[in-house]
Design an enzyme around this catalytic site. Structure first.
Site, PDB file in Angstrom:
ATOM      1  N   GLU A   1     -24.528  -6.963 -18.502  1.00  0.00           N
ATOM      2  CA  GLU A   1     -23.447  -7.723 -19.136  1.00  0.00           C
ATOM      3  C   GLU A   1     -23.994  -8.707 -20.162  1.00  0.00           C
ATOM      4  OE1 GLU A   1     -20.139  -7.901 -15.535  1.00  0.00           O
ATOM      5  OE2 GLU A   1     -21.119  -9.736 -16.177  1.00  0.00           O
TER       6      GLU A   1
ATOM      7  N   LYS B   1     -24.726 -12.153 -21.704  1.00  0.00           N
ATOM      8  CA  LYS B   1     -24.883 -13.467 -21.088  1.00  0.00           C
ATOM      9  C   LYS B   1     -24.475 -14.528 -22.103  1.00  0.00           C
ATOM     10  CE  LYS B   1     -28.003 -16.373 -18.421  1.00  0.00           C
ATOM     11  NZ  LYS B   1     -27.462 -17.629 -18.904  1.00  0.00           N
TER      12      LYS B   1
ATOM     13  N   ARG C   1     -19.855 -22.487 -17.077  1.00  0.00           N
ATOM     14  CA  ARG C   1     -19.244 -21.628 -16.069  1.00  0.00           C
ATOM     15  C   ARG C   1     -17.885 -22.202 -15.680  1.00  0.00           C
ATOM     16  NH1 ARG C   1     -22.422 -18.371 -11.742  1.00  0.00           N
ATOM     17  NH2 ARG C   1     -20.763 -17.116 -10.872  1.00  0.00           N
TER      18      ARG C   1
ATOM     19  N   ARG D   1     -19.082 -25.389 -12.709  1.00  0.00           N
ATOM     20  CA  ARG D   1     -20.186 -24.893 -11.880  1.00  0.00           C
ATOM     21  C   ARG D   1     -20.406 -25.780 -10.665  1.00  0.00           C
ATOM     22  NH1 ARG D   1     -24.340 -24.198  -9.616  1.00  0.00           N
ATOM     23  NH2 ARG D   1     -26.332 -23.403 -10.324  1.00  0.00           N
TER      24      ARG D   1
ATOM     25  N   GLU E   1     -17.170 -17.530 -18.154  1.00  0.00           N
ATOM     26  CA  GLU E   1     -17.844 -18.556 -18.948  1.00  0.00           C
ATOM     27  C   GLU E   1     -16.931 -19.003 -20.094  1.00  0.00           C
ATOM     28  OE1 GLU E   1     -21.010 -19.222 -17.840  1.00  0.00           O
ATOM     29  OE2 GLU E   1     -22.131 -20.038 -19.519  1.00  0.00           O
TER      30      GLU E   1
ATOM     31  N   ARG F   1     -27.939 -16.912  -4.146  1.00  0.00           N
ATOM     32  CA  ARG F   1     -28.757 -16.486  -5.291  1.00  0.00           C
ATOM     33  C   ARG F   1     -29.584 -15.315  -4.792  1.00  0.00           C
ATOM     34  NH1 ARG F   1     -30.082 -19.291  -9.792  1.00  0.00           N
ATOM     35  NH2 ARG F   1     -29.721 -21.394  -9.042  1.00  0.00           N
TER      36      ARG F   1
ATOM     37  N   LYS G   1     -30.836 -12.364 -14.350  1.00  0.00           N
ATOM     38  CA  LYS G   1     -30.650 -12.756 -15.760  1.00  0.00           C
ATOM     39  C   LYS G   1     -31.913 -12.455 -16.556  1.00  0.00           C
ATOM     40  CE  LYS G   1     -31.848 -17.460 -14.449  1.00  0.00           C
ATOM     41  NZ  LYS G   1     -31.382 -18.799 -14.170  1.00  0.00           N
TER      42      LYS G   1
END
Ligand code: ATP
Length: 588
Positions: free
Chosen positions: A255, A257, A262, A277, A307, A424, A430
């Site tokens: 995707e 970034k 966020r 966030r 985002e 996470r 990323k």
């Protein structure tokens, strides 16, 4: 519960030097809390007044605090400010001052005799509700009346609570461990509570439910509109070629970034709430995104994750994070939104028409997202490709960079690619433009100490001691001392920025070797972004500490990049991530 019981526990918590003792003290405190208080006790331990998303704002800064202390002690504000300067803390200044309170304060807070936790919370809510003309005076008088009814120790913590400077050093995971110990017999039960916390983002609600209805009640906590879900986070790798293997599904989604903020959007008919966030309510900041969500999301109720990005409609180019941040303001929000319009790129769907989508696979969530959200320049699903080969990823990544994007986020398409709130893991990885060949990313570290400045830096700090977060043990372990990269203004501002978290001794959740002990200690609260050259073994720093070899890991040549005020210490770079960077470099 008497407020005095709570404050004497706070005093003991401040004096503990072990995380286990801290958890045990908290467990005893929570076990002794009544059902209508336990939530408040949790918020107060964390130095908060309510769940972060509730947006309760007392609106009390140092100046109002000084005025209230002065009224309660029959002193003048200048002497309070002088005492606070000398002691380095308004809470201690409030504890020390004696004298007769000004007349008529009882009218504002008519609690005679000893304060209870519920009284204090009620007083804080009164302060938060005061608005409009004369509200500053009303806030001051309510706080002064509370101080006049309090003991010195209670005054210390009343002031620290209202000014947001509690510095106990307890985090939400410590508190969840303590809840598990108090009500479920062992810390091993924490994951059940953590799951409910990740869905509700309200530790007070989890605590109340646990006390009233036990584990079955907690397990029934589910996604609720207008309550933020803790966001799923991304991992990083050193080489692009590692991504496919790490994710482990035959094909992955790559995707775009975006370099913005966020935003989690909750749509409930026409009622839209946006969360950041850090889970605070940012609805007022993005009137344009609220409009886009209302206009384009076809479902009656939905929760979207995505985002907010500043976008130049004329050139079709995404603008950097710094541009979007110019919109972070209280006043003239609409006017600035006109000059810097934000668009919303949505990368996940967490809930739709009464049903949670968290336990659906990523391909299912994405397919449904495309149904509820048409393609529109202002709001659309994140651009992406689905591929199984490295060339595909590389090509898409390069095309993203050309269009002014920050990089890509690669996502698992496996059957178990659920949305893991608050986690996470290796399902999302990323890959950014600023990855240097030596270190794959900047680190977000927690400032836990500082050394006095000398020479040109006299009067400020010369360097700060930074730590990574050990999420398995819920402690902070040092990784570097940092004195470079600061501008003169950054340096001069250090004492002010860190004053609210300064403590007398090593905080309980901080692990430091004697050689690295700093001149000043800070409760783990402030997160800083740091660039470094490489990770090496070190006998000094405790990150990933091996007690047999007496070796930890250190970041060499650390440079200050910027403060990350929007991050809590528990989302800082973990010790495991630092260890992985070290291993990769050695293997390279
Ligand atoms: P983190 O949020 O992981 O702690 P960070 O704030 O330093 O880290 P980055 O390291 O740049 O941010 O990357 C993660 C962030 O990227 C996400 O939190 C999200 O805000 C943003 N992001 C942009 N595009 C996407 C996308 N397509 N999928 C997931 N996240 C994305």
């Amino acid at each position: 519960m008497k407020f005095a019981t709570l404050t004497s526990c706070f005093e003991r918590l401040e004096a503990t030097s072990s995380r286990n003792d801290m958890t045990a003290l908290l467990a005893r405190l929570l076990a002794g809390s009544a059902p209508d208080e336990i939530g408040i006790v949790c918020y107060f331990v964390l130095g908060e007044i309510g769940p972060g998303y509730s947006g309760v704002n007392l609106g009390i800064g140092d100046r109002t605090a000084a005025a209230a202390i002065a009224l309660a002690a029959g002193a003048d504000p200048a002497s309070v400010e002088a005492a606070a300067r000398e002691l380095g803390d308004y809470g201690d200044a409030a504890a020390r001052l004696t004298g007769r309170p000004a007349e008529g304060l009882a009218e504002f807070f008519p609690t005679a005799g000893s304060l209870t936790v519920a009284d204090v919370h009620r007083g804080f809510m009164e302060i938060a509700r005061a608005s409009g003309p004369g509200s500053a005076d009303r806030k001051t008088r309510i706080l002064a009346a509370m101080l006049a009814a309090a003991t010195p120790l209670e005054r210390r913590y009343l002031i620290r609570l209202v000014t947001g400077e509690m510095r106990l050093g307890a985090g939400d995971m410590t508190l969840l461990d303590a809840l598990a110990e108090a009500f479920l017999g062992s810390k091993a039960q924490r994951p059940h509570l953590e799951h409910a916390y990740n869905l509700s983002s309200d530790i007070g609600h989890v605590a109340r439910t646990l006390q009233e209805r036990g584990l079955p009640g907690v397990s029934a906590i589910s996604v609720t509109l207008h309550r933020p879900i803790r966001p799923m986070l991304t991992q990083r790798v050193a080489l692009l070629s590692e991504i496919l293997e790490r994710i482990g599904s035959p094909v992955i989604a790559v995707e775009e970034k975006y370099d913005g903020e966020r935003v989690q959007a909750h749509k409930d008919g026409d009622d839209v709430t946006l969360f950041s966030r850090r889970l605070s309510d940012v609805t007022h900041q993005y009137p344009d995104i609220v409009r886009h969500v209302r206009r384009c999301v076809t479902a009656d109720t939905a929760i979207l994750d995505g985002e907010a990005v500043a976008f130049d409609h004329e050139t079709g180019i995404y603008r950097p994070f710094q541009t979007l941040m110019r919109r972070r303001r209280k006043h003239r929000v609409r006017e600035v939104a006109g000059v810097i319009p934000a668009i919303y790129r949505v990368f996940d769907l967490l809930y739709v028409n009464g049903e949670s989508y968290l336990r659906r696979s990523y391909p299912d969530r994405r397919a449904r997202l495309e149904e509820v959200l048409g393609r529109d320049e202002q709001i659309s699903p994140a651009g992406r490709i689905v591929t199984g080969d490295l060339d595909g990823i590389t090509e898409f990544y390069l095309s993203c960079i050309e269009r002014g994007l920050e990089g890509v986020v690669c996502k698992s398409c496996a059957e178990d690619s659920f949305y893991r709130a608050g986690a996470r893991e290796w399902q999302w990885i990323k890959w950014k433009t600023d990855y240097a060949p030596d270190l794959s990313d900047t680190l977000d570290l927690v400032v836990i100490g500082a050394n006095a400045g000398r020479g040109k830096r006299a009067g400020t700090y010369g360097s700060v001691l930074c730590a990574a977060y050990n999420n398995e043990e819920d402690i902070f372990q040092t990784v570097c001392g940092m004195g470079t990269g600061f501008s003169d203004a950054d340096l001069a501002d250090l004492p002010r920025r860190l004053a609210g978290v300064r403590v007398d001794r090593r905080p309980a959740r901080v692990m430091v070797n004697p050689q690295a002990a700093p001149d000043f200690w800070f409760a783990p609260a402030k997160v800083v972004e740091v660039l470094g050259l490489e990770i090496t073994e070190s006998p000094v720093h405790t990150c990933n500490w091996d007690p047999e070899r007496r070796r930890g890991l250190a970041l060499r040549f650390p440079r200050f990049v910027r403060w990350r005020d929007e991050k809590s210490p528990e989302v800082a770079t973990t010790v495991a991530e630092v260890a992985a960077m070290f291993r990769r470099r050695r293997g390279a």
